[in-house]
Design an enzyme around this catalytic site. Structure first.
Site, mmCIF file in Angstrom:
data_model
loop_
_atom_site.group_PDB
_atom_site.id
_atom_site.type_symbol
_atom_site.label_atom_id
_atom_site.label_comp_id
_atom_site.label_asym_id
_atom_site.label_seq_id
_atom_site.Cartn_x
_atom_site.Cartn_y
_atom_site.Cartn_z
ATOM 1 N N ASP A 12 0.831 -1.208 0.000
ATOM 2 C CA ASP A 12 0.000 0.000 0.000
ATOM 3 C C ASP A 12 0.870 1.265 0.000
ATOM 4 O O ASP A 12 1.978 1.259 0.525
ATOM 5 C CB ASP A 12 -0.918 -0.020 1.235
ATOM 6 C CG ASP A 12 -2.074 0.947 1.094
ATOM 7 O OD1 ASP A 12 -2.434 1.307 -0.057
ATOM 8 O OD2 ASP A 12 -2.633 1.363 2.130
ATOM 9 N N ARG A 16 -0.060 7.705 -2.758
ATOM 10 C CA ARG A 16 0.462 8.795 -1.921
ATOM 11 C C ARG A 16 1.915 9.101 -2.261
ATOM 12 O O ARG A 16 2.339 10.265 -2.268
ATOM 13 C CB ARG A 16 0.330 8.425 -0.426
ATOM 14 C CG ARG A 16 -1.075 8.682 0.106
ATOM 15 C CD ARG A 16 -1.290 7.992 1.429
ATOM 16 N NE ARG A 16 -1.475 6.548 1.231
ATOM 17 C CZ ARG A 16 -1.368 5.647 2.211
ATOM 18 N NH1 ARG A 16 -1.047 6.030 3.424
ATOM 19 N NH2 ARG A 16 -1.585 4.384 1.954
ATOM 20 N N ARG A 25 -0.994 9.467 -9.704
ATOM 21 C CA ARG A 25 -0.964 8.241 -8.894
ATOM 22 C C ARG A 25 -0.341 7.051 -9.646
ATOM 23 O O ARG A 25 0.351 6.226 -9.068
ATOM 24 C CB ARG A 25 -2.399 7.861 -8.475
ATOM 25 C CG ARG A 25 -3.039 8.820 -7.481
ATOM 26 C CD ARG A 25 -4.486 8.395 -7.213
ATOM 27 N NE ARG A 25 -4.549 6.987 -6.869
ATOM 28 C CZ ARG A 25 -4.397 6.503 -5.633
ATOM 29 N NH1 ARG A 25 -4.189 7.318 -4.626
ATOM 30 N NH2 ARG A 25 -4.473 5.211 -5.420
ATOM 31 N N HIS A 29 2.342 3.480 -9.062
ATOM 32 C CA HIS A 29 2.166 2.055 -9.388
ATOM 33 C C HIS A 29 3.354 1.554 -10.221
ATOM 34 O O HIS A 29 3.824 0.440 -10.028
ATOM 35 C CB HIS A 29 0.860 1.823 -10.148
ATOM 36 C CG HIS A 29 -0.365 2.188 -9.349
ATOM 37 N ND1 HIS A 29 -0.545 1.792 -8.054
ATOM 38 C CD2 HIS A 29 -1.481 2.903 -9.678
ATOM 39 C CE1 HIS A 29 -1.714 2.247 -7.609
ATOM 40 N NE2 HIS A 29 -2.295 2.937 -8.572
ATOM 41 N N SER A 58 -7.489 -5.631 -5.309
ATOM 42 C CA SER A 58 -8.537 -6.220 -4.473
ATOM 43 C C SER A 58 -9.878 -6.215 -5.192
ATOM 44 O O SER A 58 -10.069 -5.485 -6.182
ATOM 45 C CB SER A 58 -8.649 -5.451 -3.149
ATOM 46 O OG SER A 58 -9.333 -4.232 -3.352
ATOM 47 N N THR A 59 -10.810 -7.004 -4.669
ATOM 48 C CA THR A 59 -12.163 -7.005 -5.244
ATOM 49 C C THR A 59 -12.822 -5.630 -5.077
ATOM 50 O O THR A 59 -13.788 -5.323 -5.766
ATOM 51 C CB THR A 59 -13.053 -8.081 -4.574
ATOM 52 O OG1 THR A 59 -12.912 -8.000 -3.150
ATOM 53 C CG2 THR A 59 -12.681 -9.484 -5.024
ATOM 54 N N GLU A 60 -12.282 -4.822 -4.170
ATOM 55 C CA GLU A 60 -12.838 -3.480 -3.948
ATOM 56 C C GLU A 60 -12.163 -2.419 -4.820
ATOM 57 O O GLU A 60 -12.670 -1.306 -4.944
ATOM 58 C CB GLU A 60 -12.694 -3.091 -2.470
ATOM 59 C CG GLU A 60 -13.643 -3.820 -1.514
ATOM 60 C CD GLU A 60 -13.237 -5.274 -1.256
ATOM 61 O OE1 GLU A 60 -12.026 -5.548 -1.187
ATOM 62 O OE2 GLU A 60 -14.127 -6.138 -1.155
ATOM 63 N N LEU A 124 11.147 -20.253 -5.202
ATOM 64 C CA LEU A 124 10.133 -19.438 -4.510
ATOM 65 C C LEU A 124 8.834 -19.546 -5.296
ATOM 66 O O LEU A 124 8.859 -19.633 -6.526
ATOM 67 C CB LEU A 124 10.579 -17.964 -4.486
ATOM 68 C CG LEU A 124 9.597 -16.970 -3.847
ATOM 69 C CD1 LEU A 124 9.669 -17.058 -2.323
ATOM 70 C CD2 LEU A 124 9.901 -15.530 -4.286
ATOM 71 N N GLU A 192 2.005 -13.384 12.232
ATOM 72 C CA GLU A 192 2.553 -12.250 12.967
ATOM 73 C C GLU A 192 2.376 -11.007 12.085
ATOM 74 O O GLU A 192 2.665 -11.047 10.887
ATOM 75 C CB GLU A 192 4.049 -12.462 13.274
ATOM 76 C CG GLU A 192 4.304 -13.600 14.238
ATOM 77 C CD GLU A 192 3.775 -13.306 15.646
ATOM 78 O OE1 GLU A 192 3.863 -12.153 16.093
ATOM 79 O OE2 GLU A 192 3.267 -14.253 16.290
#
Ligand code: IPE
Ligand code: IPE
Ligand code: MG
Length: 225
Positions: A12, A16, A25, A29, A58-60, A124, A192
């Site tokens: 995230d 910003r 913006r 990215h 995200s789905t949002e 990985l 954690e």
């Protein structure tokens, strides 16, 4: 000592980061995508890390302006194409969680091709969460279990998830917000948690290494004493 087998990151702060520099913006990215390469390479060369799961869309996130969403889709397509040599060189297997059927056919093909071409890489597993929601994935798993007419218990439920990547050991969120935003709900039961104010485009392998050091010192009890 705790073992950081599975690291999950909520990447995230891209928007910003760009706005602080007077840029659009989407520039954040672009810079954020570069960081994905550095962090993936670091994890591929780390003895303990087997899975790196990255929240990319995200789905949002469909609520964002069309221009930003379109840019992210293009960025992903170009990035998968451009990064293929890195996946092969670092022997990284590419995997996806989320409902990619909402993406364009071309992007779905690129995703499936990358998966296919990297499937034998063993250093990985990098999992991108794309059109991903933790609730959405749990509902999909329930539907699959129902279709298979399988009895459900905690041990076998993961077999119905989008990918078999196991429990999360460390969940990191960059960008200063202290929330989960519908990421990996089932698999973070005993993860954690780490929250850093660093914006994703400024996140470095050095900071990740220091978070892993902190993780090593934590006392994971899993409900015991
Ligand atoms: C995270 O950065 C990347 C995506 C959600 C695709 P943001 O775009 O959410 O950046 P901020 O939180 O607005 O700074
Ligand atoms: C979470 O970030 C999703 C990704 C990093 C892809 P958001 O920026 O979408 O989350 P909220 O809106 O701050 O909760
Ligand atoms: Mg954000």
């Amino acid at each position: 000592m705790n073992r950081a087998r599975h690291i999950a990151i909520i990447m995230d702060g891209n928007g910003r980061w760009a706005q602080q520099r007077g840029m659009q913006r989407i520039k954040g990215h672009e810079k954020g995508a570069e960081v994905v390469r550095h962090i993936t390479t670091f994890c591929a060369n780390h003895d303990e890390v087997e899975v790196l799961t990255l929240y990319a869309f995200s789905t949002e996130n469909w609520k964002r302006p069309k221009m930003e969403v379109d840019f992210l889709m293009r960025l992903l397509d170009n990035w998968l194409q451009k990064e293929l040599p890195t996946y092969q060189k670092e022997r990284v297997r590419f995997e996806v969680i989320g409902d990619i059927s909402k993406f364009s056919k071309k992007l779905q093909e690129r995703i499936n091709l990358t998966r296919e071409l990297t499937k034998n890489n063993t250093k990985l597993t990098q999992v991108l969460a794309l059109n991903y929601g933790g609730r959405d994935e749990i509902i999909r798993a329930c539907k699959r279990a129902k279709e298979a007419n399988a009895p459900i218990d905690e041990a076998n439920f993961e077999a119905f998830f989008d990918a078999q990547i196991g429990e999360v050991d460390m969940l990191i969120r960059t960008g200063g917000e202290k929330r989960i935003s519908n990421f990996l709900l089932w698999r973070i039961a005993y993860a954690e948690l780490f929250f850093t104010d660093t914006l994703w485009p400024d996140f470095t392998p050095e900071e990740l290494a220091s978070l892993i050091d902190e993780f090593k010192k934590r006392h994971r009890r899993f409900g015991g004493i």
